[in-house]
Design an enzyme around this catalytic site. Structure first.
Site, PDB file in Angstrom:
ATOM      1  N   LYS A   1       0.839  -1.212   0.000  1.00  0.00           N
ATOM      2  CA  LYS A   1       0.000   0.000   0.000  1.00  0.00           C
ATOM      3  C   LYS A   1       0.874   1.263   0.000  1.00  0.00           C
ATOM      4  O   LYS A   1       0.651   2.176  -0.776  1.00  0.00           O
ATOM      5  CB  LYS A   1      -0.925   0.035   1.238  1.00  0.00           C
ATOM      6  CG  LYS A   1      -1.844  -1.170   1.363  1.00  0.00           C
ATOM      7  CD  LYS A   1      -2.814  -1.018   2.526  1.00  0.00           C
ATOM      8  CE  LYS A   1      -2.189  -0.975   3.888  1.00  0.00           C
ATOM      9  NZ  LYS A   1      -1.517  -2.243   4.296  1.00  0.00           N
TER      10      LYS A   1
ATOM     11  N   ARG B   1      -9.026   0.885   9.795  1.00  0.00           N
ATOM     12  CA  ARG B   1      -8.609  -0.496  10.027  1.00  0.00           C
ATOM     13  C   ARG B   1      -9.641  -1.244  10.863  1.00  0.00           C
ATOM     14  O   ARG B   1      -9.445  -2.422  11.147  1.00  0.00           O
ATOM     15  CB  ARG B   1      -7.284  -0.508  10.772  1.00  0.00           C
ATOM     16  CG  ARG B   1      -6.055  -0.776   9.927  1.00  0.00           C
ATOM     17  CD  ARG B   1      -4.861  -0.624  10.829  1.00  0.00           C
ATOM     18  NE  ARG B   1      -3.688  -1.314  10.455  1.00  0.00           N
ATOM     19  CZ  ARG B   1      -2.652  -0.762   9.817  1.00  0.00           C
ATOM     20  NH1 ARG B   1      -2.708   0.473   9.400  1.00  0.00           N
ATOM     21  NH2 ARG B   1      -1.579  -1.476   9.600  1.00  0.00           N
TER      22      ARG B   1
ATOM     23  N   ARG C   1      12.048  -6.419   4.723  1.00  0.00           N
ATOM     24  CA  ARG C   1      11.705  -5.020   4.431  1.00  0.00           C
ATOM     25  C   ARG C   1      12.594  -4.081   5.246  1.00  0.00           C
ATOM     26  O   ARG C   1      12.882  -4.336   6.411  1.00  0.00           O
ATOM     27  CB  ARG C   1      10.236  -4.772   4.778  1.00  0.00           C
ATOM     28  CG  ARG C   1       9.822  -3.332   4.503  1.00  0.00           C
ATOM     29  CD  ARG C   1       8.352  -3.192   4.387  1.00  0.00           C
ATOM     30  NE  ARG C   1       7.662  -3.106   5.663  1.00  0.00           N
ATOM     31  CZ  ARG C   1       6.377  -2.810   5.792  1.00  0.00           C
ATOM     32  NH1 ARG C   1       5.641  -2.603   4.713  1.00  0.00           N
ATOM     33  NH2 ARG C   1       5.806  -2.760   6.964  1.00  0.00           N
TER      34      ARG C   1
ATOM     35  N   ARG D   1      11.765  -2.212  10.969  1.00  0.00           N
ATOM     36  CA  ARG D   1      10.761  -1.842  11.971  1.00  0.00           C
ATOM     37  C   ARG D   1      10.606  -2.952  13.015  1.00  0.00           C
ATOM     38  O   ARG D   1      10.630  -4.127  12.663  1.00  0.00           O
ATOM     39  CB  ARG D   1       9.410  -1.618  11.274  1.00  0.00           C
ATOM     40  CG  ARG D   1       9.341  -0.310  10.515  1.00  0.00           C
ATOM     41  CD  ARG D   1       8.149  -0.219   9.588  1.00  0.00           C
ATOM     42  NE  ARG D   1       6.889  -0.687  10.136  1.00  0.00           N
ATOM     43  CZ  ARG D   1       5.733  -0.621   9.488  1.00  0.00           C
ATOM     44  NH1 ARG D   1       5.679  -0.095   8.271  1.00  0.00           N
ATOM     45  NH2 ARG D   1       4.624  -1.059  10.023  1.00  0.00           N
TER      46      ARG D   1
ATOM     47  N   ARG E   1       0.133  -9.103  13.444  1.00  0.00           N
ATOM     48  CA  ARG E   1      -0.490  -8.116  12.547  1.00  0.00           C
ATOM     49  C   ARG E   1      -1.421  -8.789  11.535  1.00  0.00           C
ATOM     50  O   ARG E   1      -2.468  -8.236  11.188  1.00  0.00           O
ATOM     51  CB  ARG E   1       0.591  -7.301  11.831  1.00  0.00           C
ATOM     52  CG  ARG E   1       1.268  -6.312  12.777  1.00  0.00           C
ATOM     53  CD  ARG E   1       2.603  -5.862  12.254  1.00  0.00           C
ATOM     54  NE  ARG E   1       2.478  -4.951  11.135  1.00  0.00           N
ATOM     55  CZ  ARG E   1       3.429  -4.767  10.232  1.00  0.00           C
ATOM     56  NH1 ARG E   1       4.549  -5.439  10.288  1.00  0.00           N
ATOM     57  NH2 ARG E   1       3.236  -3.891   9.262  1.00  0.00           N
TER      58      ARG E   1
HETATM   59  P1  AMP Z   1       1.311   0.436   9.114  1.00  0.00           P
HETATM   60  O1  AMP Z   1       2.524   1.277   8.838  1.00  0.00           O
HETATM   61  O2  AMP Z   1       0.104   0.900   8.369  1.00  0.00           O
HETATM   62  O3  AMP Z   1       1.583  -1.031   8.960  1.00  0.00           O
HETATM   63  O4  AMP Z   1       0.948   0.674  10.665  1.00  0.00           O
HETATM   64  C1  AMP Z   1       1.870   0.317  11.685  1.00  0.00           C
HETATM   65  C2  AMP Z   1       1.157   0.207  12.994  1.00  0.00           C
HETATM   66  O5  AMP Z   1       0.576   1.474  13.362  1.00  0.00           O
HETATM   67  C3  AMP Z   1      -0.018  -0.776  13.035  1.00  0.00           C
HETATM   68  O6  AMP Z   1       0.390  -2.123  13.214  1.00  0.00           O
HETATM   69  C4  AMP Z   1      -0.797  -0.241  14.223  1.00  0.00           C
HETATM   70  O7  AMP Z   1      -0.167  -0.576  15.446  1.00  0.00           O
HETATM   71  C5  AMP Z   1      -0.661   1.277  14.028  1.00  0.00           C
HETATM   72  N1  AMP Z   1      -1.740   1.791  13.158  1.00  0.00           N
HETATM   73  C6  AMP Z   1      -1.620   2.323  11.925  1.00  0.00           C
HETATM   74  N2  AMP Z   1      -2.826   2.669  11.437  1.00  0.00           N
HETATM   75  C7  AMP Z   1      -3.734   2.346  12.384  1.00  0.00           C
HETATM   76  C8  AMP Z   1      -5.135   2.432  12.467  1.00  0.00           C
HETATM   77  N3  AMP Z   1      -5.895   2.919  11.440  1.00  0.00           N
HETATM   78  N4  AMP Z   1      -5.740   2.002  13.611  1.00  0.00           N
HETATM   79  C9  AMP Z   1      -5.018   1.517  14.631  1.00  0.00           C
HETATM   80  N5  AMP Z   1      -3.692   1.386  14.620  1.00  0.00           N
HETATM   81  C10 AMP Z   1      -3.035   1.794  13.503  1.00  0.00           C
END
Ligand code: AMP
Length: 209
Positions: free
Chosen positions: A13, A88, A122, A155, A166
Site C-alpha cells: 500500500k 482499520r 523489508r 521496523r 499483525r
Molecule cells: P502500518 O505502517 O500501516 O503497517 O501501521 C503500523 C502500525 O501502526 C499498526 O500495526 C498499528 O499498530 C498502528 N496503526 C496504523 N494505522 C492504524 C489504524 N488505522 N488504527 C489503529 N492502529 C493503527
C-alpha cells in the site's frame, strides 16, 4: 480524488501510494507513518503508542480517529487524499463517513505467503518512511534511502512474532471492511502480487486513470 488503500500489512500500500501521488496529485496520508514520526520525536502521542505498535496490535480507535480527523482538516487534503492504513476497524470506517466522503476503496489482494515474504527483509527509511526490500527492491547504497538519504532500519513490528500478530489483527478487525465497502459499491480490487511497476499499471487501469 479521495481514496482508501485497504489490505494486509506488506501488501504494498505504502509503496504504491508513494508512486501514485505524482499521478493524482493528492497527499499520501499514512497513519503508520504519522505514529512512527511521533515515536521518533518522543511526543506524548509517540510515547503512548510505541509499545502497542511494536507488538503489532492496533492503536485505540478514539486516538486514531482524532488524528485522521485533524489531518484531513488541513488544506492540502481538501480536494483529495490517499488514506493508507486507515480505516482499520468498522468503528473507524463509520467515523470517517461522518467527516469525509471517499470516492473509492482500493483493495490489495495478496495471499498470506506473499505478505510474509515481503515483510521479512523489508527496510524502512527513518526520515521519510520509504520502503525498500533486501530481495525485491534494494536501495542503491546499502542502509541509505534513495529518496532522501535517511538511514534504513527494520521496523520492530516487521519481526516474525509481530508479523504474525499483525496478520491476525488484519483478519479479525480489518478484513470485514472489504464487505462493508463492497456493499456500498466503493471497492476496486487490485492484484497486489506483481512487482510495484506492474501494480501501478493495474491500479491505473482499474481506476480508469
Ligand atoms: P502500518 O505502517 O500501516 O503497517 O501501521 C503500523 C502500525 O501502526 C499498526 O500495526 C498499528 O499498530 C498502528 N496503526 C496504523 N494505522 C492504524 C489504524 N488505522 N488504527 C489503529 N492502529 C493503527
Amino acid at each position: 480524488m479521495k481514496l482508501i488503500f485497504l489490505g494486509p500489512p506488506g501488501a504494498g500500500k505504502g509503496t504504491l501510494a508513494a508512486k501514485v501521488v505524482d499521478i493524482i496529485k493528492v497527499p499520501h496520508i499514512s497513519t503508520g507513518n504519522i505514529f512512527r514520526s511521533a515515536i521518533a520525536a518522543k511526543t506524548p502521542l509517540g510515547l503512548k503508542v510505541k509499545s502497542i505498535i511494536d507488538s503489532g496490535r492496533l492503536v485505540d480507535d478514539e486516538t486514531t480517529i482524532a488524528l485522521v480527523r485533524e489531518r484531513l482538516g488541513q488544506d492540502d487534503a481538501a480536494s483529495g487524499y490517499i488514506l493508507d492504513g486507515f480505516p482499520r476497524t468498522i468503528a473507524q470506517a463509520l467515523a470517517l463517513a461522518d467527516f469525509s466522503e471517499v470516492d473509492k476503496v482500493v483493495n490489495f489482494d495478496i495471499p498470506d505467503a506473499g505478505v510474509i515474504e515481503r515483510l521479512g527483509g523489508r527496510q524502512t527509511c527513518r526520515e521519510c518512511g520509504t520502503n525498500f526490500h533486501l530481495v525485491f527492491g534494494r536501495p542503491k547504497q546499502e542502509g541509505v534511502c534513495d529518496t532522501c538519504g535517511g538511514e534504513l532500519y527494520t521496523r520492530d513490528d516487521d519481526r516474525e512474532d509481530a508479523i504474525r500478530r499483525r496478520l491476525e489483527v488484519y483478519r479479525e478487525q480489518t478484513a470485514p471492511l472489504i464487505d462493508h465497502y463492497r456493499k456500498q459499491g466503493l471497492l476496486v480490487d487490485i492484484d497486489a502480487r506483481p512487482d510495484a511497476g506492474e501494480v501501478v499499471a493495474i491500479f491505473r487501469k482499474n481506476l480508469g486513470l
